[in-house]
Design a protein around this motif. Sequence first.
Motif, PDB file in Angstrom:
ATOM      1  N   THR A  12       0.875  -1.229  -0.031  1.00 25.79           N
ATOM      2  CA  THR A  12       0.058   0.155  -0.315  1.00 25.79           C
ATOM      3  C   THR A  12       0.572   2.046  -0.188  1.00 25.79           C
ATOM      4  O   THR A  12       0.511   2.429  -1.176  1.00 25.79           O
ATOM      5  N   CYS A  13       1.861   0.814   0.935  1.00 29.47           N
ATOM      6  CA  CYS A  13       2.689   2.216   0.991  1.00 29.47           C
ATOM      7  C   CYS A  13       3.198   2.668  -0.571  1.00 29.47           C
ATOM      8  O   CYS A  13       3.388   3.779  -1.303  1.00 29.47           O
ATOM      9  N   MET A  14       4.192   1.136  -1.051  1.00 28.90           N
ATOM     10  CA  MET A  14       4.229   1.414  -2.475  1.00 28.90           C
ATOM     11  C   MET A  14       3.873   2.297  -3.798  1.00 28.90           C
ATOM     12  O   MET A  14       4.129   3.022  -4.536  1.00 28.90           O
ATOM     13  N   GLN A  15       2.183   1.399  -3.595  1.00 32.13           N
ATOM     14  CA  GLN A  15       1.815   2.064  -4.375  1.00 32.13           C
ATOM     15  C   GLN A  15       0.934   3.988  -4.328  1.00 32.13           C
ATOM     16  O   GLN A  15       1.379   4.337  -5.120  1.00 32.13           O
ATOM     17  N   LEU A  16       1.146   3.891  -3.032  1.00 29.85           N
ATOM     18  CA  LEU A  16       0.886   5.595  -2.585  1.00 29.85           C
ATOM     19  C   LEU A  16       1.759   6.270  -2.848  1.00 29.85           C
ATOM     20  O   LEU A  16       2.450   7.463  -3.791  1.00 29.85           O
ATOM     21  N   ALA A  17       3.288   5.301  -3.005  1.00 28.26           N
ATOM     22  CA  ALA A  17       4.526   6.551  -3.556  1.00 28.26           C
ATOM     23  C   ALA A  17       4.715   6.765  -4.544  1.00 28.26           C
ATOM     24  O   ALA A  17       4.698   7.563  -5.581  1.00 28.26           O
TER      25      ALA A  17
END
Length: 180
Positions: free
Chosen positions: A109-114
């Motif tokens: 999720t953090c990767m997708q958001l970034a």
Amino acid sequence: MNPKISDFGMAKFFKKDELEANTNRIVGTYGYVPPEYVKKGIYSTKYDVYSFGVLLLQIISGKRNSSLYGCHENLNFLEYAYELWKLGRGAEFFDASLDDSSSSCKLITCMQLALLCVQENPADRPSMVEVFTILKNKNSVVISVPKQPAYSTTRDERKDIGRKKVFSVNDASITQVEPR
């Protein structure tokens, strides 16, 4: 883990109702500066979103954004993250000290958001309020699918259809028939 980023300080130059402005000279840390600022000198509230996206990718990966990655070491940091995410191999991007079975979904999720934060077009980037909402309410918020990140040298074939070919080795020289 001592970030040396001054770009977030650009936000203080905004007046209360301002969404974007122009600068006379480029300032910022290489690798954290969004393309619209480099190309046109336009900074906006999405400037900090872009810088935050790069920083978040660095935190979850433990990698530098100034190196080349991939099996042929031909991808910049953002391209490498995007390619692994697109192929469903995001776990290969994460710092081994962060990954465990319970945090894997959070890191994706953090990767997708970034990756959403480092989009080429500022309109495609979330606001910092949206970023905060996504990070706080991980399970109840639908996250958009990121496109190719900014500064990408590899482009989808579909985007290249109909583009004029440039016959310059470094894109620095243009022949003009008319005198200046």
